[in-house]
Scaffold this motif. Structure first.
Motif, PDB file in Angstrom:
ATOM      1  N   SER A  53       0.824  -1.205   0.000  1.00 53.07           N
ATOM      2  CA  SER A  53       0.000   0.000   0.000  1.00 53.07           C
ATOM      3  C   SER A  53       0.862   1.261   0.000  1.00 53.07           C
ATOM      4  N   VAL A  54       1.915   1.217   0.806  1.00 49.98           N
ATOM      5  CA  VAL A  54       2.841   2.353   0.875  1.00 49.98           C
ATOM      6  C   VAL A  54       3.470   2.569  -0.500  1.00 49.98           C
ATOM      7  N   PHE A  55       3.841   1.471  -1.079  1.00 48.54           N
ATOM      8  CA  PHE A  55       4.489   1.480  -2.372  1.00 48.54           C
ATOM      9  C   PHE A  55       3.568   2.088  -3.452  1.00 48.54           C
ATOM     10  N   LYS A  56       2.318   1.690  -3.398  1.00 54.99           N
ATOM     11  CA  LYS A  56       1.365   2.195  -4.387  1.00 54.99           C
ATOM     12  C   LYS A  56       1.138   3.694  -4.189  1.00 54.99           C
ATOM     13  N   MET A  57       1.106   4.081  -2.939  1.00 54.19           N
ATOM     14  CA  MET A  57       0.898   5.499  -2.656  1.00 54.19           C
ATOM     15  C   MET A  57       2.085   6.305  -3.167  1.00 54.19           C
ATOM     16  N   ASP A  58       3.264   5.758  -2.963  1.00 54.44           N
ATOM     17  CA  ASP A  58       4.467   6.435  -3.431  1.00 54.44           C
ATOM     18  C   ASP A  58       4.389   6.611  -4.966  1.00 54.44           C
ATOM     19  N   GLU A  59       3.950   5.524  -5.602  1.00 57.36           N
ATOM     20  CA  GLU A  59       3.844   5.555  -7.057  1.00 57.36           C
ATOM     21  C   GLU A  59       2.869   6.653  -7.515  1.00 57.36           C
ATOM     22  N   THR A  60       1.732   6.669  -6.850  1.00 59.47           N
ATOM     23  CA  THR A  60       0.715   7.668  -7.226  1.00 59.47           C
ATOM     24  C   THR A  60       1.242   9.085  -7.000  1.00 59.47           C
ATOM     25  N   LEU A  61       1.927   9.283  -5.870  1.00 59.24           N
ATOM     26  CA  LEU A  61       2.460  10.616  -5.588  1.00 59.24           C
ATOM     27  C   LEU A  61       3.498  11.018  -6.634  1.00 59.24           C
ATOM     28  N   ARG A  62       4.324  10.060  -7.042  1.00 56.90           N
ATOM     29  CA  ARG A  62       5.310  10.352  -8.088  1.00 56.90           C
ATOM     30  C   ARG A  62       4.606  10.772  -9.391  1.00 56.90           C
ATOM     31  N   SER A  92      12.312   1.266 -11.958  1.00 51.05           N
ATOM     32  CA  SER A  92      11.044   0.589 -11.737  1.00 51.05           C
ATOM     33  C   SER A  92      11.131  -0.424 -10.607  1.00 51.05           C
ATOM     34  N   ASN A  93      10.191  -0.329  -9.670  1.00 52.37           N
ATOM     35  CA  ASN A  93      10.133  -1.260  -8.552  1.00 52.37           C
ATOM     36  C   ASN A  93       9.792  -2.662  -9.029  1.00 52.37           C
ATOM     37  N   TYR A  94       9.045  -2.705 -10.140  1.00 50.54           N
ATOM     38  CA  TYR A  94       8.642  -4.015 -10.643  1.00 50.54           C
ATOM     39  C   TYR A  94       9.841  -4.772 -11.182  1.00 50.54           C
ATOM     40  N   TYR A  95      10.795  -3.977 -11.732  1.00 49.94           N
ATOM     41  CA  TYR A  95      12.019  -4.553 -12.272  1.00 49.94           C
ATOM     42  C   TYR A  95      12.808  -5.214 -11.145  1.00 49.94           C
ATOM     43  N   LYS A  96      12.748  -4.553  -9.993  1.00 47.53           N
ATOM     44  CA  LYS A  96      13.496  -5.034  -8.846  1.00 47.53           C
ATOM     45  C   LYS A  96      12.898  -6.327  -8.291  1.00 47.53           C
ATOM     46  N   GLU A  97      11.645  -6.556  -8.636  1.00 44.83           N
ATOM     47  CA  GLU A  97      10.975  -7.740  -8.102  1.00 44.83           C
ATOM     48  C   GLU A  97      11.525  -9.029  -8.693  1.00 44.83           C
ATOM     49  N   GLY A  98      12.390  -8.896  -9.687  1.00 44.26           N
ATOM     50  CA  GLY A  98      13.044 -10.074 -10.230  1.00 44.26           C
ATOM     51  C   GLY A  98      12.263 -10.784 -11.317  1.00 44.26           C
ATOM     52  N   PHE A  99      11.395 -10.015 -11.982  1.00 49.21           N
ATOM     53  CA  PHE A  99      10.628 -10.540 -13.103  1.00 49.21           C
ATOM     54  C   PHE A  99      11.586 -10.714 -14.277  1.00 49.21           C
ATOM     55  N   SER A 100      11.662 -11.904 -14.848  1.00 52.07           N
ATOM     56  CA  SER A 100      12.660 -12.142 -15.885  1.00 52.07           C
ATOM     57  C   SER A 100      12.036 -12.026 -17.265  1.00 52.07           C
ATOM     58  N   PHE A 101      12.676 -11.258 -18.109  1.00 46.48           N
ATOM     59  CA  PHE A 101      12.148 -11.020 -19.457  1.00 46.48           C
ATOM     60  C   PHE A 101      13.301 -10.620 -20.369  1.00 46.48           C
ATOM     61  N   ASP A 102      13.005 -10.602 -21.644  1.00 45.49           N
ATOM     62  CA  ASP A 102      14.020 -10.245 -22.624  1.00 45.49           C
ATOM     63  C   ASP A 102      13.831  -8.772 -22.979  1.00 45.49           C
ATOM     64  N   LYS A 103      14.824  -7.980 -22.716  1.00 43.61           N
ATOM     65  CA  LYS A 103      14.746  -6.545 -23.037  1.00 43.61           C
ATOM     66  C   LYS A 103      15.483  -6.305 -24.348  1.00 43.61           C
ATOM     67  N   ARG A 104      14.745  -5.896 -25.380  1.00 45.60           N
ATOM     68  CA  ARG A 104      15.381  -5.685 -26.686  1.00 45.60           C
ATOM     69  C   ARG A 104      15.286  -4.200 -27.052  1.00 45.60           C
ATOM     70  N   ILE A 105      16.434  -3.623 -27.335  1.00 47.50           N
ATOM     71  CA  ILE A 105      16.417  -2.203 -27.742  1.00 47.50           C
ATOM     72  C   ILE A 105      17.090  -2.067 -29.108  1.00 47.50           C
ATOM     73  N   ASN A 106      16.330  -1.641 -30.129  1.00 42.80           N
ATOM     74  CA  ASN A 106      16.902  -1.410 -31.456  1.00 42.80           C
ATOM     75  C   ASN A 106      16.812   0.076 -31.769  1.00 42.80           C
ATOM     76  N   ILE A 107      17.966   0.678 -31.953  1.00 43.46           N
ATOM     77  CA  ILE A 107      17.954   2.117 -32.248  1.00 43.46           C
ATOM     78  C   ILE A 107      18.576   2.359 -33.620  1.00 43.46           C
ATOM     79  N   ASN A 108      17.851   3.106 -34.447  1.00 39.71           N
ATOM     80  CA  ASN A 108      18.332   3.459 -35.762  1.00 39.71           C
ATOM     81  C   ASN A 108      18.342   4.978 -35.840  1.00 39.71           C
TER      82      ASN A 108
END
Lengths: 705, 134
Positions: A513-522, A553-569
Motif C-alpha cells: 500500500s505504501v508502495f502504491k501510494m508512493d507511485e501515485t504521488l510520483r 522501476s520497482n517491478y524490475y526489482k521484483e526479479g521478473f525475468s524477461f528479454d529486453k530488446r532495444i533497437n535504435i536506428n
C-alpha cells in the motif's frame, strides 16, 4: 369626197371661229396632228370620221381601221354596252363635257388591253351638221403615281403614328400591342400581328393582331419555328423576309389556300430586336401583289428600327429602375445592418463643415435620427474628458498626412452614459488629390469591451487559480511523500524474522500500500512537472533513458525475468525536452513491466527507435496481458483503469499523453487482450541548426503563440 | 466448537485485493458470515449473481466499493436492479468506500437498494454496528 370636203370645211371653220390671224389649213392640220392629246371627231351616228396621229399611237389602230367605226370600238366591255345611249343623250344636250376626272374611265386598245383615260367631249356645229370632238388623254401613269402617292402617304402616316406611339407609350407590352393597331388602321394592311419568340427561340407566340378573323387567331397563338420557314430565316439572318406574290411562291404552298381565302397576296415579316437580340417578329400582310417594294420595305425597316430603339430604351429604363430599386433596398439594408452591428457612419463636407450622420450614428450618440447634422466641434463635445488628449493628438497626426485615423475611445452621452467606441475616419479627395471631406464609422463596442474586460478578469482569476492549484498539488504531493518516505525508511528496520506468518502477510500488505501510494504521488509530481515546467530542448540518449526507466522501476526489482530488446536506428541526434521524455518512457516501461506475464519463459519488451531530422519514432511492444478492445479508446483518460491487476492510479497514460501533446507529438496503441500491447509514439526532433537560429525559432513560436 | 455466524454469505465487491484480504479476515474473525465470496469487478460480481448465486448461494449481504475500474459501484447497482427478485429480496447492500466526497455519499444514500454507507477501512466495530443496523 365628203370626207375631204368636210375636212376642208371644218378646218375653215376652225380658222374662222378660233383664230384672229388666219392660219392656213395645212398649218392647222399640223397643229392638230401634233397635239399631245388623242383627238377624234365623231358624227351624230357615233362613227369616227377623223382621228389624229396620237390616236393611232395610243390605240394601236391605223387611221383607216378606225375611220368609219363607231366610237364604242375604243371602249372596253362592261362600259361599251351602255355607251350608245349615253352618246345619244349627249347629242341632245348642248354642253361640252369633261369625263374621267374624279372617276375611273377606261379605254381599250386594239390588242384588248385597257388603260385609264381622261375624256373630253365638245360639240361642233358646222354647216355639215353636228359633230362631237373627242379628246382622250392616257392617265395611266398619273393614276399609278396617284396610287403610289396614296400608298406612300399611308405608310408615312403609319410610320409617323409609330413614332408618336414610341414617344408616348412607356411600356414595352403596350407599345408592341399598339404597333399592330397602327399598322392596320394607318398602314391599311389587310392583316398584321406581332409574335414573340420563347427564350430558346423554338416557338413563337401571338402577342397581338389586327384584321385577323376570330376563328383564325388560334392558328397563330403558338407555333413551333419550322427549320426553313420565314421565322427561322429571320432568326438566322436578322433580316426581314418578303414574299411579294404568295400565290406564285412554292415556299407558301401550304399557306396559299388560306391566304387566297383571306385576300392576302403579299407579306413582310420584320425582326423585332431588343438589346441586339431578336425577341419577335412584326408581320404585315397586303391584299396587293408586289406591295413590298424597295421603298416600302425601307420605310418599314426604319419603323421597326425605331421600335427596337424604343424597346432598348425601355430596357435601359428598366435596368435603371431596378438599379435604383436595388440601391434603395441596399440603403435600407445598410441602415438595418448598421443598427444590428451598432455601427454608424458619417460623411463630412469640408465646404460646409457639417457632417451627415447615419441613423445608427445618431442612436449611438443618444440623438434622434432627425438630429443628424453636426459639426466637428459638436462631435468633440461628446468625447470623454480622459480621452480628449489622445483624440486630438491622433486627429492632428491624421490631418498632417491626410492618413486614416483609427481611434478607440469613450464618449459621454447627454444622460451621462459612457460608451466605448471604435471610430475610424478617412479623407475623401477630388480627382486632383485635394481633400474635400471626410467619412468614417463609429462602432459601438461597449458590449464587447465589457465582455472583454470580464473575460480578462476571469482569465486573470483562472490563471491565478491554476497557478495556485499547481502549487498546491506540488506542495501536497511533497508533504504527503514526506511521512511516506519515513514509513518506507522504517520498514527495513522492522524485525521481520520475529513476526509470525500472519503478521508477515499483513506487513507485506502495508508495504504494498505504501508502495502504491508512493507511485501515485510520483505520478502526481510528474503531472505537475509537465504542466509547470518550461520546455527545454537538449540532446537525448534514448538508450540511457530506457535503461534508467528499468532501473527506477520497482517491478524490475521484483526479479521478473524477461528479454529486453532495444533497437535504435539514429543517423542524427534526438533533441527534445528531457524531463518529459523521461516521464513518457518511465511510464510506458513501468506499464509493460506491470502488465507483463510473469509466468511465461519468453516474456519480452521490445523497443524500436528511429530518429531522423523531423522526429523520433518509438515502438514499445510486449507480450503481456494486453488491453481489452472495449477499453482501448479510454486508456489515455485521467484516472481510467482498464484492469484490476496491479491496481494503479489511472494517471500514468494520461500523463504520458499530456507530455506528448506538450511536445507536439502523437501516441497510438494497438493491443490484443491476452497477447500483448504495442504503443507507438512520435516526438518532433527539435534539432537546433545553430544557436541563433534556434533562438529565432523560439522567438517566432512565442510570437505566433 | 460450533461457531454462530451473523449471516450465511457475504459478497465482497472491490478491486483492491489488499482491502479484500483485510475485510475477509475481519469478517471471519468476527463470525460475521460463514462464507465470504470476493469479486474484483462489478462485471464479475454480476456474473456470479446471475449464474452461481441463484442456484445455491444468494448472498445475504453485499459489501460494495464505489471506485472501481471498468464499472463503478453505481453502475453495478443499475444492472443489479434488473436481477431476479429472489436475489433482490434476499441481498442487502452495504456500500463501503474510501471516498470522502460528500457527493458520493449522498448519491449512495439516495439509492433505495443501498441499506448503509460505510467509510473504509472496515473494522470490528463497524461490523458490530452493521449487525445492529441491518
Amino acid at each position: 369626197m365628203t370626207q375631204v370636203s368636210f375636212h376642208k370645211e371644218t378646218f375653215k371653220y376652225f380658222c374662222d371661229m378660233n383664230t384672229t390671224s388666219k392660219l392656213s389649213e395645212s398649218a392647222l392640220r399640223l397643229v392638230v396632228e401634233s397635239l399631245p392629246v388623242a383627238l377624234l371627231i365623231v358624227n351624230k351616228e357615233g362613227k369616227i370620221i377623223y382621228l389624229n396621229k396620237l390616236t393611232v399611237d395610243l390605240f394601236g389602230y391605223n387611221k383607216k381601221e378606225l375611220t368609219g367605226k363607231t366610237i364604242e370600238v375604243l371602249i372596253p366591255p362592261g362600259f361599251k354596252e351602255s355607251h350608245p345611249e349615253l352618246r345619244t343623250m349627249f347629242h341632245s344636250s348642248s354642253k361640252p363635257r369633261h369625263m374621267g376626272s374624279g372617276r375611273e374611265l377606261f379605254a381599250m386598245r386594239h390588242d384588248g388591253t385597257e388603260f385609264n383615260a381622261e375624256v373630253g367631249l365638245s360639240q361642233l356645229v358646222t354647216t355639215e351638221g353636228l359633230f362631237v370632238l373627242v379628246s382622250i388623254i392616257d392617265i395611266t401613269e398619273r393614276k399609278e403615281a396617284e396610287a403610289k402617292l396614296n400608298k406612300t402617304n399611308r405608310l408615312y402616316s403609319f410610320v409617323s403614328q409609330m413614332k408618336q406611339s414610341i414617344i408616348r407609350i412607356k411600356d414595352e407590352q403596350v407599345l408592341l400591342e399598339k404597333v399592330c393597331e397602327i399598322s392596320h388602321n394607318f398602314g391599311k394592311f389587310k392583316m398584321t400581328w406581332v409574335g414573340l419568340f420563347d427564350e430558346k427561340q423554338k416557338s413563337i407566340s401571338l402577342l397581338n393582331q389586327c384584321g385577323m378573323k376570330e376563328e383564325d387567331i388560334a392558328l397563330f397563338s403558338k407555333n413551333i419555328i419550322q427549320t426553313n420557314g420565314p421565322q427561322a430565316h429571320i432568326l438566322n439572318t436578322g433580316n426581314y423576309y418578303v414574299c411579294n406574290n404568295i400565290a406564285e411562291d412554292f415556299k407558301f404552298d401550304y399557306w396559299k389556300t388560306f391566304a387566297a381565302a383571306k385576300g392576302i397576296r403579299s407579306l413582310i415579316m420584320l425582326p423585332i430586336k431588343k438589346s441586339g437580340k431578336i425577341i419577335g417578329t412584326f408581320n404585315l400582310y397586303s391584299d396587293k401583289i408586289h406591295f413590298f417594294d424597295e421603298d416600302v420595305t425601307g420605310l418599314l425597316s426604319e419603323a421597326i428600327t425605331n421600335l427596337s430603339f424604343a424597346l432598348d430604351n425601355f430596357e435601359k429604363e428598366n435596368i435603371k429602375n431596378t438599379f435604383e430599386k436595388n440601391l434603395k433596398h441596399s440603403e435600407l439594408r445598410m441602415r438595418d445592418a448598421q443598427e444590428i452591428a451598432h455601427l454608424g457612419s458619417w460623411e463630412l463636407n469640408f465646404e460646409t463643415g457639417i457632417a451627415l450622420w447615419s441613423e445608427e450614428s445618431c442612436r449611438i450618440y443618444g440623438l434622434s435620427p432627425e438630429d443628424n447634422k453636426h459639426s466637428y466641434q459638436v462631435w468633440l463635445s461628446y468625447i470623454h474628458p480622459d480621452d480628449m488628449e489622445y483624440i486630438l493628438k491622433l486627429k492632428e497626426e491624421s490631418q498632417k498626412t491626410f492618413s486614416d485615423a483609427v481611434m478607440f475611445h469613450r464618449i459621454v452621452l447627454k444622460d451621462g452614459t459612457i460608451k466605448h467606441l471604435n471610430s475610424i475616419s478617412k479623407f475623401e479627395f477630388d480627382k486632383d488629390g485635394i481633400p474635400i471631406g471626410m467619412y468614417g464609422i463609429a462602432h459601438d463596442i461597449t458590449e464587447s469591451k465589457n465582455a472583454e474586460d470580464r473575460l480578462k478578469l476571469n482569465n486573470a482569476e483562472l490563471q491565478k487559480t491554476n497557478a495556485e492549484l499547481d502549487r498546491f498539488v506540488y506542495s501536497i504531493s511533497h508533504e504527503l511523500r514526506s511521512p511516506l518516505t519515513s514509513i518506507m525508511g522504517l520498514q527495513p528496520l522492522m524485525q521481520v524474522q520475529n513476526l509470525n506468518e500472519e503478521n508477515k502477510g499483513i506487513l507485506n500488505f502495508i508495504n504494498r500500500s505504501v508502495f502504491k501510494m508512493d507511485e501515485t504521488l510520483r505520478e502526481i509530481l510528474d503531472y505537475s512537472r509537465n504542466s509547470r515546467n518550461e520546455i527545454n530542448f537538449e540532446k537525448i540518449d534514448m538508450k540511457k533513458i530506457i535503461d534508467e526507466a528499468f532501473e527506477n522501476s520497482n517491478y524490475y526489482k521484483e526479479g521478473f525475468s524477461f528479454d529486453k530488446r532495444i533497437n535504435i536506428n539514429a543517423d542524427v541526434p534526438f533533441y527534445s525536452d528531457l524531463t518529459r521524455v523521461k516521464i513518457i518512457i518511465n511510464n510506458l516501461v513501468a506499464n509493460s513491466l506491470k502488465y507483463g506475464k510473469k509466468d511465461i519463459p519468453d516474456a519480452f519488451i521490445e523497443f524500436n527507435i528511429t530518429v531522423d531530422d523531423d522526429k523520433m519514432s518509438l515502438e514499445i511492444s510486449d507480450n503481456g496481458i494486453g488491453i481489452e478492445e472495449e477499453y482501448l479508446h479510454k486508456i489515455f483518460k485521467m484516472f481510467y483503469r482498464a484492469t484490476v491487476v496491479n491496481s494503479g492510479s489511472g494517471l500514468g497514460l494520461y500523463i504520458v499523453k499530456e507530455c506528448i501533446e506538450k511536445l507536439n507529438g502523437a501516441i497510438s496503441v494497438e493491443s490484443e487482450s491476452g497477447h500483448g500491447s504495442q504503443f507507438r509514439i512520435e516526438i518532433p526532433n527539435k534539432k537546433p541548426i545553430n544557436k541563433y537560429y534556434d533562438k529565432a525559432l523560439l522567438l517566432q513560436d512565442s510570437i505566433v503563440d | 466448537m460450533i461457531k454462530h455466524y451473523y449471516c450465511k454469505t457475504v459478497l465482497l465487491i472491490d478491486d483492491n485485493d489488499i482491502d479484500n484480504a483485510l475485510n475477509e479476515k475481519l469478517i471471519r474473525a468476527s463470525n460475521f458470515a460463514e462464507h465470504v465470496i470476493i469479486r474484483q469487478t462489478a462485471k464479475d460480481a454480476l456474473l456470479f449473481l446471475k449464474n452461481d448465486a441463484i442456484s445455491h448461494q444468494i448472498p445475504d449481504i453485499i459489501i460494495l466499493d464505489i471506485t472501481m475500474p471498468m464499472g463503478n459501484g453505481f453502475e453495478f447497482l443499475e444492472a443489479y436492479e434488473k436481477l431476479p427478485d429472489a436475489i433482490l429480496n434476499q441481498s442487502k447492500i452495504v456500500m463501503l468506500t474510501s471516498s470522502l466526497d460528500e457527493r458520493d455519499h449522498k448519491r449512495a444514500n439516495e439509492n433505495k437498494l443501498v441499506k448503509i454507507v460505510l467509510n473504509k477501512p472496515l473494522s470490528f466495530e463497524t461490523l458490530e454496528e452493521l449487525k445492529n443496523r441491518l
